[in-house]
Design an enzyme around this catalytic site. Structure first.
Site, short mmCIF file in Angstrom:
data_model
loop_
_atom_site.label_atom_id
_atom_site.label_comp_id
_atom_site.label_asym_id
_atom_site.label_seq_id
_atom_site.Cartn_x
_atom_site.Cartn_y
_atom_site.Cartn_z
N PRO A 38 0.81 -1.22 0.00
CA PRO A 38 0.00 0.00 0.00
C PRO A 38 0.85 1.27 0.00
O PRO A 38 1.83 1.37 0.74
CB PRO A 38 -0.82 -0.13 1.29
CG PRO A 38 -0.96 -1.60 1.47
CD PRO A 38 0.35 -2.19 1.01
N CYS A 39 0.46 2.22 -0.85
CA CYS A 39 1.30 3.40 -1.07
C CYS A 39 0.69 4.69 -0.53
O CYS A 39 1.24 5.76 -0.75
CB CYS A 39 1.54 3.56 -2.57
SG CYS A 39 0.01 3.72 -3.54
N GLN A 40 -0.45 4.61 0.17
CA GLN A 40 -1.13 5.84 0.58
C GLN A 40 -0.24 6.76 1.41
O GLN A 40 -0.38 7.98 1.36
CB GLN A 40 -2.41 5.51 1.35
CG GLN A 40 -3.50 4.90 0.48
CD GLN A 40 -3.41 3.39 0.45
OE1 GLN A 40 -2.37 2.80 0.70
NE2 GLN A 40 -4.52 2.73 0.12
N ASN A 87 5.78 0.92 -6.54
CA ASN A 87 5.13 1.87 -5.65
C ASN A 87 5.06 3.22 -6.36
O ASN A 87 5.57 3.38 -7.48
CB ASN A 87 5.88 1.99 -4.33
CG ASN A 87 4.94 2.19 -3.15
OD1 ASN A 87 4.26 3.21 -3.07
ND2 ASN A 87 4.89 1.22 -2.24
#
Length: 271
Positions: free
Chosen positions: A136-138, A175
């Protein structure tokens, strides 16, 4: 709730004039890309021509972590690799992955509960050539708050843990490019050091633009490739110039109306 289909082809309406859509920010990561290209210290990164890719001489295998509905699985399968196992926490995405890749040994759940050795033992402990994934790149994205303390960022270390258990030949991690600049580059350094610590000192990173390979979508990504044999880390050379990028309308203009599903980010995004 009745879904609303937005018109993908702007036209003038005297009563409700439509605002002109902004052009994608193609140059957002140009500076970072130039710096990476000028980095002569990376002796393992190499760009290869993929216009005529030879057939694979062996049956290579891979495991896809944070696989979603199977975008990376599909790409590697088309390249001739065999998906052995995959991990995804979203039940909706998992159901899609299982339908599209029924022979892949799929784990639906939290990656922190995933034991790679136990899982692969169930299918005879085959050798894994590549582990791929996009944690996850949030917490890293320039579209978000870029919070280094975002709890989702820790999932990168779960990625590293699974790689250390499987010991593949190669590792490929994607990413957002923002991961390279957050905290003045310290996150990028931490990623490189983490892979080195588990026996993958030969690591490279490059920014690739999906549209440059025929995908009708502006989606630049930072791609980390590492291996444990001192071999080159191959990246594909761009196939299209900016002028040749395909518009997104060419892929989705025929889609029917739909109801937004926020939990899987099935919503329009305005750039």
């Amino acid at each position: 709730m009745q879904g609303t289909q937005l018109d993908l082809f702007p036209h003038e309406d005297e009563r409700n004039p439509i605002k002109k859509q902004k052009q994608p920010k193609l140059g957002r990561y140009e500076r970072i890309q130039r710096e990476l290209d000028r980095d002569n210290s990376d002796q393992y990164k190499t760009f290869v021509d993929i216009s005529s890719v030879p057939s694979l001489l062996s049956k290579y295998t891979f495991v896809d972590l944070f696989c979603g509905a199977g975008g990376i699985t599909q790409g590697l399968s088309q390249a001739g690799l065999t998906p052995l196992a995959s991990v995804e926490i979203s039940p909706i995405a998992s159901a899609t992955h299982k339908k599209n890749f029924p022979k892949c040994h799929h784990f639906c759940g939290d990656i922190e509960q995933f034991s790679a050795q136990d899982w692969l033992q169930q299918i005879g402990s085959p050798e894994v050539n590549v582990v791929v994934g996009g944690p996850p790149c949030q917490g890293f994205s320039v579209a978000g708050k870029r919070d280094p303390k975002d709890p989702r960022n820790r999932l990168f270390y779960e990625f590293v843990r699974v790689v250390s258990e499987i010991r593949p030949w190669y590792v490929v991690m994607e990413n957002v490019p923002g991961i390279l600049t957050i905290q003045k580059g310290s996150v990028k350094t931490a990623i490189i050091e983490a892979f080195k610590s588990i026996g993958y000192p030969h690591i490279s990173v490059a920014i690739l633009e999906s549209a440059a390979y025929g995908v009708p979508h502006i989606r630049p990504r930072a791609i980390f490739i590492a291996n444990r044999f001192g071999m080159p880390n191959p990246y594909p050379k761009s196939q299209l110039s900016i002028e040749e990028y395909k518009p997104i309308e060419s892929a989705i203009s025929d889609l029917p109306d739909y109801t937004p599903i926020p939990e899987i980010n099935h919503e329009w995004t305005y750039i």
